[in-house]
Write a protein that holds these residues in place. Sequence first.
Motif, PDB file in Angstrom:
ATOM      1  N   VAL A  16       0.840  -1.199   0.000  1.00 32.26           N
ATOM      2  CA  VAL A  16       0.000   0.000   0.000  1.00 32.26           C
ATOM      3  C   VAL A  16       0.874   1.248   0.000  1.00 32.26           C
ATOM      4  CG1 VAL A  16      -1.695   1.326   1.319  1.00 32.26           C
ATOM      5  CG2 VAL A  16      -1.963  -1.149   1.079  1.00 32.26           C
ATOM      6  N   ARG A  17       1.920   1.256   0.824  1.00 28.55           N
ATOM      7  CA  ARG A  17       2.865   2.393   0.823  1.00 28.55           C
ATOM      8  C   ARG A  17       3.390   2.653  -0.590  1.00 28.55           C
ATOM      9  NH1 ARG A  17       5.440   4.838   5.017  1.00 28.55           N
ATOM     10  NH2 ARG A  17       5.129   4.017   7.128  1.00 28.55           N
ATOM     11  N   ASN A  18       3.784   1.575  -1.259  1.00 27.54           N
ATOM     12  CA  ASN A  18       4.389   1.706  -2.587  1.00 27.54           C
ATOM     13  C   ASN A  18       3.439   2.350  -3.591  1.00 27.54           C
ATOM     14  OD1 ASN A  18       6.675   0.476  -1.591  1.00 27.54           O
ATOM     15  ND2 ASN A  18       6.227  -1.540  -2.457  1.00 27.54           N
ATOM     16  N   GLN A  19       2.144   2.095  -3.429  1.00 30.14           N
ATOM     17  CA  GLN A  19       1.164   2.630  -4.377  1.00 30.14           C
ATOM     18  C   GLN A  19       0.985   4.138  -4.249  1.00 30.14           C
ATOM     19  OE1 GLN A  19      -2.398   0.095  -5.300  1.00 30.14           O
ATOM     20  NE2 GLN A  19      -1.602  -1.164  -3.636  1.00 30.14           N
ATOM     21  N   PHE A  20       1.449   4.702  -3.141  1.00 33.36           N
ATOM     22  CA  PHE A  20       1.336   6.150  -2.935  1.00 33.36           C
ATOM     23  C   PHE A  20       2.691   6.849  -3.001  1.00 33.36           C
ATOM     24  CE2 PHE A  20      -2.548   4.508  -1.067  1.00 33.36           C
ATOM     25  CZ  PHE A  20      -3.492   5.419  -1.513  1.00 33.36           C
ATOM     26  N   GLU A  21       3.708   6.104  -3.413  1.00 33.84           N
ATOM     27  CA  GLU A  21       5.073   6.629  -3.402  1.00 33.84           C
ATOM     28  C   GLU A  21       5.221   7.897  -4.239  1.00 33.84           C
ATOM     29  OE1 GLU A  21       9.114   4.085  -2.805  1.00 33.84           O
ATOM     30  OE2 GLU A  21       7.984   3.737  -4.646  1.00 33.84           O
ATOM     31  N   GLU A  22       4.520   7.949  -5.370  1.00 31.18           N
ATOM     32  CA  GLU A  22       4.639   9.097  -6.283  1.00 31.18           C
ATOM     33  C   GLU A  22       3.542  10.133  -6.073  1.00 31.18           C
ATOM     34  OE1 GLU A  22       7.301   9.222  -8.210  1.00 31.18           O
ATOM     35  OE2 GLU A  22       7.903   7.263  -7.433  1.00 31.18           O
ATOM     36  N   ASP A  23       2.684   9.925  -5.082  1.00 30.26           N
ATOM     37  CA  ASP A  23       1.551  10.825  -4.867  1.00 30.26           C
ATOM     38  C   ASP A  23       1.941  11.946  -3.910  1.00 30.26           C
ATOM     39  OD1 ASP A  23      -0.859  12.087  -4.365  1.00 30.26           O
ATOM     40  OD2 ASP A  23      -2.010  10.218  -4.392  1.00 30.26           O
ATOM     41  N   SER A  24       2.065  13.156  -4.438  1.00 30.97           N
ATOM     42  CA  SER A  24       2.489  14.302  -3.621  1.00 30.97           C
ATOM     43  C   SER A  24       1.345  14.893  -2.805  1.00 30.97           C
ATOM     44  CB  SER A  24       3.085  15.389  -4.522  1.00 30.97           C
ATOM     45  OG  SER A  24       2.102  15.846  -5.442  1.00 30.97           O
ATOM     46  N   ASN A  25       0.138  14.328  -2.955  1.00 31.47           N
ATOM     47  CA  ASN A  25      -1.029  14.863  -2.256  1.00 31.47           C
ATOM     48  C   ASN A  25      -1.352  14.118  -0.962  1.00 31.47           C
ATOM     49  OD1 ASN A  25      -1.765  16.907  -4.207  1.00 31.47           O
ATOM     50  ND2 ASN A  25      -2.354  15.220  -5.556  1.00 31.47           N
ATOM     51  N   VAL A  26      -0.476  13.204  -0.571  1.00 30.72           N
ATOM     52  CA  VAL A  26      -0.712  12.456   0.665  1.00 30.72           C
ATOM     53  C   VAL A  26       0.615  12.175   1.362  1.00 30.72           C
ATOM     54  CG1 VAL A  26      -0.641  10.186  -0.486  1.00 30.72           C
ATOM     55  CG2 VAL A  26      -1.895  10.439   1.669  1.00 30.72           C
ATOM     56  N   LYS A  27       0.579  12.219   2.685  1.00 33.56           N
ATOM     57  CA  LYS A  27       1.735  11.878   3.508  1.00 33.56           C
ATOM     58  C   LYS A  27       1.386  10.637   4.318  1.00 33.56           C
ATOM     59  CE  LYS A  27       5.604  12.352   5.868  1.00 33.56           C
ATOM     60  NZ  LYS A  27       6.931  12.143   5.241  1.00 33.56           N
ATOM     61  N   ILE A  28       2.228   9.606   4.234  1.00 36.94           N
ATOM     62  CA  ILE A  28       1.985   8.368   4.978  1.00 36.94           C
ATOM     63  C   ILE A  28       3.027   8.218   6.078  1.00 36.94           C
ATOM     64  CG2 ILE A  28       1.787   5.857   4.869  1.00 36.94           C
ATOM     65  CD1 ILE A  28       1.035   6.069   1.971  1.00 36.94           C
ATOM     66  N   THR A  29       2.549   8.027   7.296  1.00 36.04           N
ATOM     67  CA  THR A  29       3.433   7.694   8.421  1.00 36.04           C
ATOM     68  C   THR A  29       2.824   6.478   9.112  1.00 36.04           C
ATOM     69  OG1 THR A  29       2.229   9.208   9.887  1.00 36.04           O
ATOM     70  CG2 THR A  29       4.179  10.077   8.772  1.00 36.04           C
ATOM     71  N   SER A  30       3.304   6.175  10.307  1.00 36.33           N
ATOM     72  CA  SER A  30       2.696   5.097  11.098  1.00 36.33           C
ATOM     73  C   SER A  30       2.933   5.381  12.571  1.00 36.33           C
ATOM     74  CB  SER A  30       3.273   3.730  10.724  1.00 36.33           C
ATOM     75  OG  SER A  30       4.626   3.644  11.099  1.00 36.33           O
ATOM     76  N   SER A  31       2.024   4.885  13.395  1.00 34.51           N
ATOM     77  CA  SER A  31       2.163   5.036  14.841  1.00 34.51           C
ATOM     78  C   SER A  31       2.276   3.673  15.506  1.00 34.51           C
ATOM     79  CB  SER A  31       0.956   5.791  15.411  1.00 34.51           C
ATOM     80  OG  SER A  31      -0.249   5.131  15.073  1.00 34.51           O
ATOM     81  N   GLY A  32       2.532   2.647  14.691  1.00 29.34           N
ATOM     82  CA  GLY A  32       2.673   1.291  15.204  1.00 29.34           C
ATOM     83  C   GLY A  32       3.059   0.360  14.076  1.00 29.34           C
ATOM     84  N   SER A  33       3.433  -0.850  14.426  1.00 26.96           N
ATOM     85  CA  SER A  33       3.955  -1.783  13.426  1.00 26.96           C
ATOM     86  C   SER A  33       2.886  -2.353  12.509  1.00 26.96           C
ATOM     87  CB  SER A  33       4.677  -2.938  14.126  1.00 26.96           C
ATOM     88  OG  SER A  33       3.774  -3.634  14.980  1.00 26.96           O
ATOM     89  N   ILE A  34       1.608  -2.167  12.838  1.00 25.21           N
ATOM     90  CA  ILE A  34       0.559  -2.764  12.004  1.00 25.21           C
ATOM     91  C   ILE A  34      -0.382  -1.710  11.410  1.00 25.21           C
ATOM     92  CG2 ILE A  34       0.620  -4.961  13.241  1.00 25.21           C
ATOM     93  CD1 ILE A  34      -1.990  -4.125  14.637  1.00 25.21           C
ATOM     94  N   ASN A  35       0.043  -0.439  11.377  1.00 25.96           N
ATOM     95  CA  ASN A  35      -0.854   0.554  10.792  1.00 25.96           C
ATOM     96  C   ASN A  35      -0.149   1.509   9.843  1.00 25.96           C
ATOM     97  OD1 ASN A  35       0.108   2.978  12.118  1.00 25.96           O
ATOM     98  ND2 ASN A  35      -0.971   2.361  13.969  1.00 25.96           N
ATOM     99  N   LEU A  36      -0.953   2.174   9.024  1.00 30.64           N
ATOM    100  CA  LEU A  36      -0.518   3.280   8.184  1.00 30.64           C
ATOM    101  C   LEU A  36      -1.435   4.458   8.482  1.00 30.64           C
ATOM    102  CD1 LEU A  36      -0.068   1.532   4.700  1.00 30.64           C
ATOM    103  CD2 LEU A  36       1.728   2.095   6.351  1.00 30.64           C
ATOM    104  N   GLU A  37      -0.866   5.672   8.536  1.00 26.58           N
ATOM    105  CA  GLU A  37      -1.654   6.861   8.787  1.00 26.58           C
ATOM    106  C   GLU A  37      -1.516   7.790   7.579  1.00 26.58           C
ATOM    107  OE1 GLU A  37      -0.924   8.579  12.611  1.00 26.58           O
ATOM    108  OE2 GLU A  37      -1.624   6.780  13.635  1.00 26.58           O
TER     109      GLU A  37
END
Length: 289
Positions: A184-205
């Motif tokens: 899922v991270r990889n699918q947004f790699e080129e998208d400048s309109n979203v920032k992905i972080t995480s607050s745990g080992s099993i989530n994406l924010e």
Amino acid sequence: MLKLIATDLDGTLLNERGNVSEENAEAIRKALSQGIQVIVATGRSYDAANQPLQEVGLTLPIISLNGAKTYSQDQTVLRDKPMQLSVCKRIQSICEKEDMYFEVFTNKGIYSISRDDFKQVIIDIMITAHPNISREELHVAVDQRFQDEKVQFTNDFDHLFNDLDLSVYKILAFSLSDEVLQRVRNQFEEDSNVKITSSGSINLEFNDPQAQKGIALSLFAKSMSIDMKDVMALGDNYNDLSMLTLAGRGVAMGNADEAIKKQCDFTTKVNNEHGVAHAIEEMLKEVNV
């Protein structure tokens, strides 16, 4: 000269029971009494962030939802950075395709698709983090999560995202599969309109690119005429990195990943040993020399 302290909540200011210890609360009061400002910076919604503070008598400004909304001490909204709804629809589509459970944090509340799925995710999280937890403690923790976040349930996110009055501030998605998370991270790699972080080992924010703790903290400090070199930030996870690296004094919790610790100036004790209080006391010793 240190003038502002910014602290994360989960895994940082809060212990494993989700409480602010009296030691941490007292250290914050001590800093405040010496004219040092304190702000919370969290991935939580405002209400869920404010509750544990109120329990120990602390009323503080809060950067919520990873920097999407900043509130003053009197609950005035100082900054507001929602996501583009077109981006939200894409996140929804990809998460559904990958069979990920997700929550949507909006100006109209927090939405989830299934109470049963939601409970199972929290149970999985608790068991992963605390394998010896009792069934009673498990159910208390799950019930508390519902109470804290006031989640609403919907089966129609398409309708939700077509609401022009809707502001989406964060989407939180879960998977127990590292492969799914990375895909899922990889699918947004080129998208400048979203920032992905995480607050745990099993989530994406997922947030708007301008909704980051570091950006929100920098703007808050600027509004108070405080330079970032005079800021101490404390955190334990990847959604904290933007503020940990921008602050003049970045402090990683003892329970943080090694990758987080390497990018910080200091490491304090773990959250269950009042690591925030320890870091504040150490800082005050230097200030008061």
